[in-house]
Write an enzyme that holds these catalytic residues in place. Structure first.
Site, PDB file in Angstrom:
ATOM      1  N   ARG A  64      16.383  37.611  22.352  1.00  0.00           N
ATOM      2  CA  ARG A  64      14.941  37.770  22.636  1.00  0.00           C
ATOM      3  C   ARG A  64      14.241  36.584  21.615  1.00  0.00           C
ATOM      4  O   ARG A  64      13.335  36.263  22.123  1.00  0.00           O
ATOM      5  CB  ARG A  64      14.383  38.899  22.347  1.00  0.00           C
ATOM      6  CG  ARG A  64      14.867  39.963  23.507  1.00  0.00           C
ATOM      7  CD  ARG A  64      14.422  41.409  23.326  1.00  0.00           C
ATOM      8  NE  ARG A  64      14.824  42.008  22.196  1.00  0.00           N
ATOM      9  CZ  ARG A  64      16.029  42.714  21.927  1.00  0.00           C
ATOM     10  NH1 ARG A  64      16.737  42.795  22.802  1.00  0.00           N
ATOM     11  NH2 ARG A  64      16.559  43.231  20.676  1.00  0.00           N
ATOM     12  N   GLU A 101      20.341  47.624  12.242  1.00  0.00           N
ATOM     13  CA  GLU A 101      19.942  48.919  12.048  1.00  0.00           C
ATOM     14  C   GLU A 101      20.868  49.928  12.855  1.00  0.00           C
ATOM     15  O   GLU A 101      21.288  50.901  12.611  1.00  0.00           O
ATOM     16  CB  GLU A 101      18.521  49.106  13.031  1.00  0.00           C
ATOM     17  CG  GLU A 101      17.855  50.129  12.769  1.00  0.00           C
ATOM     18  CD  GLU A 101      16.509  50.374  13.324  1.00  0.00           C
ATOM     19  OE1 GLU A 101      16.100  49.203  14.335  1.00  0.00           O
ATOM     20  OE2 GLU A 101      15.685  51.278  13.415  1.00  0.00           O
TER      21      GLU A 101
HETATM   22  P1  AMP Z   1      17.731  43.656  11.754  1.00  0.00           P
HETATM   23  O1  AMP Z   1      18.735  42.838  11.503  1.00  0.00           O
HETATM   24  O2  AMP Z   1      17.714  45.241  11.536  1.00  0.00           O
HETATM   25  O3  AMP Z   1      16.157  43.318  11.145  1.00  0.00           O
HETATM   26  O4  AMP Z   1      17.413  43.956  13.391  1.00  0.00           O
HETATM   27  C1  AMP Z   1      16.616  42.955  14.192  1.00  0.00           C
HETATM   28  C2  AMP Z   1      17.311  42.359  15.414  1.00  0.00           C
HETATM   29  O5  AMP Z   1      17.896  43.645  16.236  1.00  0.00           O
HETATM   30  C3  AMP Z   1      16.277  41.761  16.315  1.00  0.00           C
HETATM   31  O6  AMP Z   1      16.973  40.549  16.769  1.00  0.00           O
HETATM   32  C4  AMP Z   1      15.723  42.888  17.159  1.00  0.00           C
HETATM   33  O7  AMP Z   1      15.842  42.233  18.460  1.00  0.00           O
HETATM   34  C5  AMP Z   1      17.052  43.779  17.023  1.00  0.00           C
HETATM   35  N1  AMP Z   1      16.461  45.244  17.042  1.00  0.00           N
HETATM   36  C6  AMP Z   1      17.118  45.701  15.897  1.00  0.00           C
HETATM   37  N2  AMP Z   1      16.104  47.056  15.798  1.00  0.00           N
HETATM   38  C7  AMP Z   1      15.398  46.986  17.192  1.00  0.00           C
HETATM   39  C8  AMP Z   1      14.489  48.058  17.771  1.00  0.00           C
HETATM   40  N3  AMP Z   1      14.330  49.279  17.213  1.00  0.00           N
HETATM   41  N4  AMP Z   1      13.922  47.615  18.977  1.00  0.00           N
HETATM   42  C9  AMP Z   1      14.570  46.642  19.407  1.00  0.00           C
HETATM   43  N5  AMP Z   1      15.164  45.787  18.874  1.00  0.00           N
HETATM   44  C10 AMP Z   1      15.732  45.793  17.627  1.00  0.00           C
END
Ligand code: AMP
Length: 176
Positions: A64, A101
């Protein structure tokens, strides 16, 4: 940043519980993309933030981050660099491991995607734990780029992901 714009964008984010796995509330931005007024408003927030900065390239994170990042790059008249999940880029790459996550993965960037010293802004839809964008920052550093700022449409503040990006400035427009 006008608060009514933020309110309209916030209303365009759809919460999808238990996706892609139980316990995760997925922030679905497709309603923003499919509405021309909201899509433009979201891009304008990034552009406003980029104004006055000397930027050579926008880096967008799979997938995205490509949608927002490439549009911002087009509008600024600068180059766009994709950081992709492992195995998708065809040429020689740098690789960085990260944890999500919801799981573990690896990110890649072409070794010749930017020149040493280029001024870079990182764009993604959402900052959660910060693992993904910290890996992206590591890739930018590996090839000698200078990460000016990381920009996100959405920030899940309770996960404190911006700590992972220190000392890079982090900006987000919709905070949860
Ligand atoms: P992080 O590495 O945990 O900061 O996760 C960020 C990446 O995972 C981004 O590219 C987001 O698009 C996706 N992502 C993580 N958690 C979510 C969520 N709750 N909703 C949508 N996209 C998420």
């Amino acid at each position: 940043m006008a608060s009514d714009v933020v309110d309209k964008l916030r209303a365009g984010v759809r919460d999808v519980p238990d996706f892609p796995k139980k316990g995760i509330v997925f922030k679905d931005i497709t309603p923003i993309l499919s509405d021309p007024v909201l899509f433009r408003a979201s891009i304008d927030l990034f552009l406003e933030r980029c104004r006055g900065k000397k930027i050579d390239k926008i880096v967008g994170i799979d997938a995205r981050g490509f949608l927002f990042g490439s549009t911002v790059a087009y509008e600024l008249g600068v180059g766009f660099v994709p950081i992709r999940k492992r195995g998708k880029l065809p040429y020689k790459t740098e690789v960085a491991k990260y944890s999500l996550e919801y799981g573990e993965a690896e990110m890649e960037m072409h070794i010749d995607a930017m020149m040493a010293g280029e001024q870079i802004v990182l764009v993604d839809d959402l900052l959660a734990t910060g693992g993904t964008s910290a890996a992206a920052a590591a890739l930018i550093r590996k090839v000698g780029g200078h990460l000016l700022e990381a920009q996100f449409l959405i920030e899940l503040q309770f996960l404190n992901g911006r700590r992972e990006l220190e000392p890079t400035p982090v900006v987000s427009f919709l905070k949860y």
